[in-house]
Design a protein around this motif. Structure first.
Motif, PDB file in Angstrom:
ATOM      1  N   TYR A 207       0.836  -1.208   0.000  1.00 51.09           N
ATOM      2  CA  TYR A 207       0.000   0.000   0.000  1.00 51.09           C
ATOM      3  C   TYR A 207       0.869   1.256   0.000  1.00 51.09           C
ATOM      4  CZ  TYR A 207      -2.023   3.959   2.433  1.00 51.09           C
ATOM      5  OH  TYR A 207      -2.350   5.230   2.811  1.00 51.09           O
ATOM      6  N   GLN A 291      -8.868   4.482  -6.197  1.00 46.76           N
ATOM      7  CA  GLN A 291      -9.973   3.857  -5.462  1.00 46.76           C
ATOM      8  C   GLN A 291      -9.557   2.502  -4.889  1.00 46.76           C
ATOM      9  OE1 GLN A 291     -13.152   3.884  -8.349  1.00 46.76           O
ATOM     10  NE2 GLN A 291     -13.707   6.006  -7.921  1.00 46.76           N
ATOM     11  N   THR A 292      -8.769   1.756  -5.637  1.00 48.38           N
ATOM     12  CA  THR A 292      -8.286   0.474  -5.096  1.00 48.38           C
ATOM     13  C   THR A 292      -7.372   0.719  -3.904  1.00 48.38           C
ATOM     14  OG1 THR A 292      -6.278   0.218  -6.481  1.00 48.38           O
ATOM     15  CG2 THR A 292      -8.364  -0.513  -7.434  1.00 48.38           C
ATOM     16  N   TYR A 295      -9.420   1.725  -0.809  1.00 44.26           N
ATOM     17  CA  TYR A 295     -10.107   0.551  -0.253  1.00 44.26           C
ATOM     18  C   TYR A 295      -9.127  -0.292   0.560  1.00 44.26           C
ATOM     19  CZ  TYR A 295     -12.521  -3.937   0.013  1.00 44.26           C
ATOM     20  OH  TYR A 295     -13.088  -5.113   0.472  1.00 44.26           O
ATOM     21  N   GLU A 298      -8.265   1.271   3.915  1.00 44.03           N
ATOM     22  CA  GLU A 298      -9.334   1.074   4.912  1.00 44.03           C
ATOM     23  C   GLU A 298      -9.242  -0.314   5.542  1.00 44.03           C
ATOM     24  OE1 GLU A 298     -14.128   0.257   4.868  1.00 44.03           O
ATOM     25  OE2 GLU A 298     -13.296   1.554   3.321  1.00 44.03           O
ATOM     26  N   LYS A 299      -9.063  -1.343   4.714  1.00 40.24           N
ATOM     27  CA  LYS A 299      -9.014  -2.712   5.243  1.00 40.24           C
ATOM     28  C   LYS A 299      -7.753  -2.949   6.068  1.00 40.24           C
ATOM     29  CE  LYS A 299     -12.864  -3.217   3.411  1.00 40.24           C
ATOM     30  NZ  LYS A 299     -14.015  -2.957   4.324  1.00 40.24           N
ATOM     31  N   ALA A 334      -8.593  -7.606  -0.646  1.00 38.28           N
ATOM     32  CA  ALA A 334      -8.007  -6.277  -0.776  1.00 38.28           C
ATOM     33  C   ALA A 334      -6.756  -6.305  -1.644  1.00 38.28           C
ATOM     34  CB  ALA A 334      -7.688  -5.704   0.608  1.00 38.28           C
TER      35      ALA A 334
END
Length: 509
Positions: A207, A291-292, A295, A298-299, A334
């Motif tokens: 990430y 957007q990926t 997401y 968040e996870k 994810a």
């Protein structure tokens, strides 16, 4: 100092501990919670209650009751038998992240371990002792058993660690640091390895890298727009608000600010009416990639503070519950989703490379060659980029759709989340090279146009990158250039990638 409570660790704190070597400590409240639930475990053992993994076997052996005198041996045997990881080891960065995340997960106390075990993990982080952990061997449920077993070995003074730049025997390093190998008590071996910290650690690093790469991709794409005399109208604010995706709006805003003041950018109809999709649709494609990333963020934020052990001890309710919090499905999904964003960011970048080098698609020297024909210029760089994006397409296949039963079908559905995370990280290494190739080509194109006509922000990025890779004046071994620029992109923390939106807010960082 990052204080672990088990409930409030942030991704930024993870970044600071992992990359800036910030020290870690356990909160007083966490110590109390850990002690309370540990007392509950010991009371249940004395009461001879049957509890999975404490006085029973594991997996298919869950119905086998273990004698009291063998309970500590049970935990040691678990670590030894489950340390079946294979392949190259994870990086020190990921090993360090795993230590931190496992310590945080145990800090909530629900795992029933002693404070000494959590402090051993923290001591490893603070001393820079990073267990050697093979990458392959996890099914992603019952947690990352094999990788975490190798982490646990080091706590026991067994196996190997990375320490001060060298791979050494754990027991020797513990002696140097004045640390005592931990002796596992009831439940503690299981508590160490029942968790998602391998996939989550890889996911956190993926990430963080993807977030940086997306910003770099936008800056590089902005320079490509200048090199190809791109049309700014496609980035108009009203156009993107009409669709409504905030991430798309944000990308368009950043691109406009990156090229602000450039005399290389054109208006609709000035040279041509429309650009190709790889230029015109940068906000739509990279916005979707963002957007990926969001997401996944968040996870991961949830998972780094999750209790993923089994069973869990709830002393206040006088309960010991066997469940499936170790199942990695949320992170598996994810990571597979992130892989799509990585793949498409690379795909559209490769198409821009093609437009930069193909003389049928631009008015630049063929393949950006200083002497077309005699010298091939960037011709084969596009080949390399095409190869990398093709490899990414195979790695993008979702790992999470697969499941192979294990432990005699007791564990009959698994997540493959660690595979998904590892593939995402592999894809990131590929996309970074694709962006490096685009940047080399974009720099050559703007030089042909005249760098004095560039925007202030893209010019600053150009000048930094030019210090790493010189202009192409004749053919040379471009592999060296690609690798040098790739390493620079990985290490670069200076790019001006924070810009304001039209209302004065700050966009994604």
């Amino acid at each position: 100092m990052v204080v672990l409570t088990g409930e409030a660790l942030t991704l930024d704190e993870v970044r600071r501990v992992v990359f800036e070597k910030e020290q870690v400590t356990l909160s007083d409240d966490a110590v109390i919670k850990i002690k309370v639930n540990r007392c509950a475990v010991e009371e249940m053992i004395e009461g001879k209650e049957t509890m999975y993994g404490i006085n029973t076997g594991f997996g298919k052996f869950s119905d086998v009751v273990i004698e009291h005198d063998d309970l500590e041996t049970l935990q040691l045997n678990l670590i030894h038998s489950h340390a079946c990881g294979v392949g190259d080891p994870f990086s020190e960065t990921i090993s360090r992240t795993m230590l931190l995340l496992r310590a945080n997960a145990l800090s909530q106390g629900y795992s029933g371990v002693r404070p000494a075990l959590v402090n051993q993990l923290i001591d490893f982080v603070n001393a820079g002792i990073h267990p050697v952990i093979p990458q392959q061997g996890s099914l992603g449920a019952s947690g990352d058993l094999a990788p975490l077993s190798h982490l646990a070995l080091a706590l026991l003074g067994e196996g190997e660690v990375f320490y001060q730049g060298e791979r050494q025997q754990a027991i020797q390093v513990l002696a140097v640091e004045g640390l005592t190998p931990i002796t596992l008590k009831e439940k503690e071996g299981l508590a160490l390895i029942n968790g998602t910290q391998a996939m989550t650690a890889v996911g956190v690093i993926a990430y963080l890298e993807m977030e940086k790469l997306l910003h770099q991709s936008e800056l590089t794409a902005a320079m490509t727009l200048e090199g190809l005399r791109g049309i700014i109208d496609a980035f108009d604010e009203d156009l993107h608000y009409a669709r409504g995706h905030q991430e798309q709006i944000d990308v368009a805003t950043r691109i406009r600010q990156y090229v602000s003041g450039s005399s290389l950018i054109t208006k609709q109809g000035e040279i041509r009416v429309q650009d190709a999709y790889s230029l015109r649709c940068i906000p739509q494609v990279l916005g979707a990639s963002w957007q990926t990333v969001l997401y996944v963020k968040e996870k991961l934020q949830t998972e780094i503070n999750a209790v993923t052990d089994n069973p869990l001890i709830f002393s206040e309710q006088n309960k010991v519950i066997s469940g499936g919090n170790f199942h990695g499905q949320p992170i598996a999904f994810a990571m597979d989703f992130l892989k799509l964003g990585i793949a498409e960011t690379a795909n559209i970048a490769e198409r821009r490379i093609e437009r930069l080098v193909n003389p049928q698609l631009n008015d630049l020297p063929a393949f950006l060659s200083p002497n077309p024909g005699l010298e091939s210029g960037a011709m084969i760089m596009q080949y390399s980029a095409a190869s990398l994006v093709s490899e990414n397409k195979t790695l993008a296949h979702p790992a999470s759709v697969d499941s192979i039963p294990s432990s005699a079908n007791q564990e009959d559905h698994v997540s493959m989340g660690t595979i998904a995370a590892r593939h995402a990280l592999q894809m990131l290494q590929n996309i970074r090279r694709v962006i490096a190739i685009e940047l080399i080509c974009a720099m050559q194109a703007v030089e042909y146009r005249g760098t004095d006509h560039m925007a202030t922000k893209t010019r600053a990025f150009y000048e930094k990158a030019r210090r790493i890779v010189p202009s192409i004046t004749k053919d040379r071994v471009y592999s060296t250039d690609i690798e040098k620029l790739t390493e620079w992109l990985k290490a670069d923390n200076e790019s001006d990638v924070t810009v304001s939106n039209h209302k004065g807010g700050v966009l994604h960082e």
